[in-house]
Design an enzyme around this catalytic site. Structure first.
Site, PDB file in Angstrom:
ATOM      1  N   ASP A  37     -16.932 -20.895 -26.614  1.00  0.00           N
ATOM      2  CA  ASP A  37     -18.598 -20.973 -25.860  1.00  0.00           C
ATOM      3  C   ASP A  37     -19.083 -19.370 -27.113  1.00  0.00           C
ATOM      4  O   ASP A  37     -18.006 -18.789 -27.871  1.00  0.00           O
ATOM      5  CB  ASP A  37     -17.771 -20.155 -25.033  1.00  0.00           C
ATOM      6  N   LYS A  59     -23.478 -21.214 -24.420  1.00  0.00           N
ATOM      7  CA  LYS A  59     -24.447 -21.195 -23.192  1.00  0.00           C
ATOM      8  C   LYS A  59     -24.479 -19.459 -23.250  1.00  0.00           C
ATOM      9  O   LYS A  59     -23.304 -18.397 -23.496  1.00  0.00           O
ATOM     10  CB  LYS A  59     -23.126 -21.207 -21.936  1.00  0.00           C
ATOM     11  N   MET A 187     -21.243 -10.570 -15.476  1.00  0.00           N
ATOM     12  CA  MET A 187     -23.419 -10.411 -15.538  1.00  0.00           C
ATOM     13  C   MET A 187     -23.675  -9.563 -14.875  1.00  0.00           C
ATOM     14  O   MET A 187     -23.779  -9.454 -14.558  1.00  0.00           O
ATOM     15  CB  MET A 187     -22.759 -12.351 -15.171  1.00  0.00           C
TER      16      MET A 187
HETATM   17  N1  SAH Z   1     -14.550 -15.718 -18.256  1.00  0.00           N
HETATM   18  C1  SAH Z   1     -14.638 -14.255 -18.962  1.00  0.00           C
HETATM   19  C2  SAH Z   1     -16.582 -13.873 -18.337  1.00  0.00           C
HETATM   20  C3  SAH Z   1     -17.174 -15.398 -18.552  1.00  0.00           C
HETATM   21  S1  SAH Z   1     -18.716 -14.661 -17.607  1.00  0.00           S
HETATM   22  C4  SAH Z   1     -13.433 -13.531 -18.777  1.00  0.00           C
HETATM   23  O1  SAH Z   1     -12.690 -13.764 -18.634  1.00  0.00           O
HETATM   24  O2  SAH Z   1     -14.066 -12.226 -19.417  1.00  0.00           O
HETATM   25  C5  SAH Z   1     -19.393 -14.360 -19.035  1.00  0.00           C
HETATM   26  C6  SAH Z   1     -19.591 -12.060 -18.179  1.00  0.00           C
HETATM   27  O3  SAH Z   1     -18.313 -12.095 -19.220  1.00  0.00           O
HETATM   28  C7  SAH Z   1     -20.715 -11.427 -19.429  1.00  0.00           C
HETATM   29  O4  SAH Z   1     -21.920 -12.114 -19.027  1.00  0.00           O
HETATM   30  C8  SAH Z   1     -20.264 -10.222 -18.719  1.00  0.00           C
HETATM   31  O5  SAH Z   1     -19.728 -10.017 -18.033  1.00  0.00           O
HETATM   32  C9  SAH Z   1     -18.352 -10.436 -19.257  1.00  0.00           C
HETATM   33  N2  SAH Z   1     -18.575 -10.415 -20.812  1.00  0.00           N
HETATM   34  C10 SAH Z   1     -18.201 -11.332 -21.422  1.00  0.00           C
HETATM   35  N3  SAH Z   1     -17.272 -11.067 -22.536  1.00  0.00           N
HETATM   36  C11 SAH Z   1     -18.023  -9.585 -22.549  1.00  0.00           C
HETATM   37  C12 SAH Z   1     -18.019  -8.304 -23.593  1.00  0.00           C
HETATM   38  N4  SAH Z   1     -17.265  -8.678 -24.573  1.00  0.00           N
HETATM   39  N5  SAH Z   1     -18.002  -7.282 -22.602  1.00  0.00           N
HETATM   40  C13 SAH Z   1     -18.877  -6.880 -22.055  1.00  0.00           C
HETATM   41  N6  SAH Z   1     -18.991  -8.045 -21.070  1.00  0.00           N
HETATM   42  C14 SAH Z   1     -17.982  -8.827 -21.435  1.00  0.00           C
END
Ligand code: SAH
Length: 524
Positions: A37, A59, A187
């Site tokens: 991803d 995505k 998000m």
């Molecule tokens: N499965 C992922 C989340 C996926 S949804 C997890 O457990 O982290 C995607 C959202 O995750 C983004 O919109 C943001 O809100 C958050 N996110 C993922 N990586 C990030 C990062 N390095 N810094 C800040 N937000 C992050």
């Protein structure tokens, strides 16, 4: 039971490549296909074997490269493909399909849907959890998501924005406002004003602390500290781009004293490392550890010397010598490779082995040779004096120098003058690569690079030659870290003498020491 091909749903962690689990790393090492991803750090792909097929399924909001249905179907298709080829290669350890997802696969990652689909299609799978960004992000911004006496609940919430407004299905803002705990919103940076307004309307104190963390755990991490009341105004988060995590609750005020990540000395600096690709590791690691974002721009490639026959003859003569002198890690590596190629080993080394510099000595010790002498002086003539002072008369001693093709003659001249019979062997040559990586050019062009490192005069000369003319002036105005006087002279000759930091000890640890003592312009 014969081992079979599996699909691994692997959590890639929040971005920092060190935050992958050992199980995740093992799964990658066994991958035939990796489907990854946008939020999974592509640096992690280096854990997979070279023949692995990499498929980007990234995505990004509004732009879906592959739909969820396509990803599901692809997982099943690739599993069938890999299992079929595995049964054709009976007896070998099976290779697997890795679905690499940002953070944790089951935290707002649709991993559950993928697992259900695999189950429905009789595809065996495993789930390897990852460190979710909603917990790791705050930790890297100095915010513990729970803290005794401050909060007793932690709620992970999606702030995902649907067309026309916030997707409120399942999100009970009234209940969230009454929890008096920590709320972590994934998000929805854009929908934050609406979310904040709903929470305030539901009774949450507008003064409740909040923090928004952008690109958490990456060298470019940015933290905005605010309150829920302020978050209602869209301007407050206007400068924040996804991915970002929003923390609401009393813990969000804790940050400053615990913010170790953003306080590291090189945080905010982007460093261009110009060594060969093989050698960049140690410097890159040390710089990253100090908080820098590192972009590698190899300016040197190692290649066999032009005269291969002379080299092979010299390799066979090493054992008849009285002394071997190595002046670089490359010299040690190339000699060792040549010996191995000739089916020889460390028993061929002469009685006395001399290493110039601590890294060379270290490289020798890795192949089982303890250097008899490591002169303090690195330059040719002084080295010759030092050899005589410490090892005595070298008249008629047969000395072999195993060095780069372009090595300076001073050392062999000085040894010959002292009466030694010197054989100066070109064991490798350094070439200038055809071009710089596009990422390095782009970062320089955008003015993101704040420091460049130079470990030899050739790294400076080659970078100059490889850069488009209009980018050469960018190097002039940024800080430059040089390993020693010869490299600094080369930089001055190129017109890159300003903002120069020179290491007093001419090796990588010396460079890092010089850097930590220098006052760099604040870029954070
Ligand atoms: N499965 C992922 C989340 C996926 S949804 C997890 O457990 O982290 C995607 C959202 O995750 C983004 O919109 C943001 O809100 C958050 N996110 C993922 N990586 C990030 C990062 N390095 N810094 C800040 N937000 C992050």
């Amino acid at each position: 039971m014969t081992p079979q091909t599996l699909v691994y749903l692997v959590g890639a962690g929040p971005g920092d490549p060190g935050l992958l689990t050992l199980a995740g790393r093992d799964a990658l090492a066994s991958a035939a296909v990796v489907i990854y991803d946008a939020l999974a750090n592509p640096a992690l792909l280096a854990h997979a074997p070279p023949q692995t097929e990499f498929i980007y399924a990234g995505k990004q909001s509004n732009r879906h490269t592959l739909s969820q249905a396509q990803i599901n179907a692809l997982l099943v298709e690739k599993w069938h493909q890999v299992s079929a080829s595995a049964s054709a290669h009976d007896g070998q350890a099976p290779r697997h399909i890795v679905r690499l997802k940002g953070g944790d696969p089951y935290v707002f990652g649709r991993g559950g849907e993928e697992a259900q689909y695999l189950f429905a299609h009789n595809v065996p799978f495993r789930v390897i959890p990852g460190i979710t960004s909603g917990i790791a992000g705050p930790a890297y911004a100095g915010i513990p998501v729970t803290h005794r006496e401050v909060t007793s609940t932690l709620t992970l919430v999606t702030g995902h924005q649907q067309e026309g407004g916030v997707e409120t299905t399942g999100v009970n803002f009234d209940a969230l406002a009454k929890l008096d705990g920590t709320l972590v919103f994934y998000m929805g940076v854009k929908s934050m004003p609406t979310i904040a307004a709903k929470l305030v309307a539901a009774g949450l104190d507008p003064g409740t602390p909040a923090a928004v963390i952008q690109r958490a755990t990456h060298p470019s991490q940015k933290t905005l500290r605010t309150t829920v009341g302020e978050l209602q105004a869209a301007e407050r988060t206007a400068s924040i781009a996804p991915p970002a995590i929003t923390i609401i609750g009393r813990v969000a005020a804790m940050g400053p004293e615990l913010n170790w990540f953003e306080k590291r000395p090189l945080f905010g600096q982007t460093v261009l490392v110009t060594r060969t690709r093989d050698q960049a590791g140690e410097l890159t690691h040390a710089l990253m550890d100090l908080g820098a974002r590192v972009i590698e721009a190899p300016t040197i490639e190692l290649a066999p010397p032009t005269d291969a026959a002379a080299l092979q003859a010299a390799i066979r003569r090493i054992s008849s010598m009285d002394m071997a002198i190595f002046t670089s890690v490359n010299g040690v590596g190339a000699t060792w490779n040549e010996l191995r190629r000739a089916n020889l080993d460390a028993r061929c080394f002469p009685k006395k082995v001399i290493a110039v510099g601590p890294s060379t000595r270290q490289a020798l010790s890795q192949i089982g040779i303890i250097a008899d002498l490591m002169p303090d002086e690195f330059t040719g003539d002084k080295l010759a004096v030092s050899v005589q002072q410490r090892l005595g008369d070298i008249r008629n001693a047969r000395i072999i120098l195993l060095r780069a093709q372009i090595a300076r003659p001073a050392l062999s001249q000085a040894l010959s003058q002292a009466g030694a019979i010197v054989e100066d062997v070109a064991i490798y040559q350094t070439l200038r690569p055809a071009q710089l990586p596009p990422a390095a050019i782009a970062a320089l062009d955008a003015g993101e690079i704040t420091l460049a490192t130079f470990t030899s005069a050739s790294t400076a000369n080659n970078l100059y030659a490889m850069l488009p003319t209009e980018l050469r002036s960018k190097i002039r105005s940024i800080s430059k870290l040089s390993i020693g006087p010869i490299t600094s002279d080369a930089l001055r000759t190129l017109g890159w003498g300003e903002h120069l930091i020179e290491a007093a000890q001419h090796d990588i640890p010396g460079m890092i020491k010089a850097l930590s003592e220098a006052a760099l312009p604040d870029c954070a």
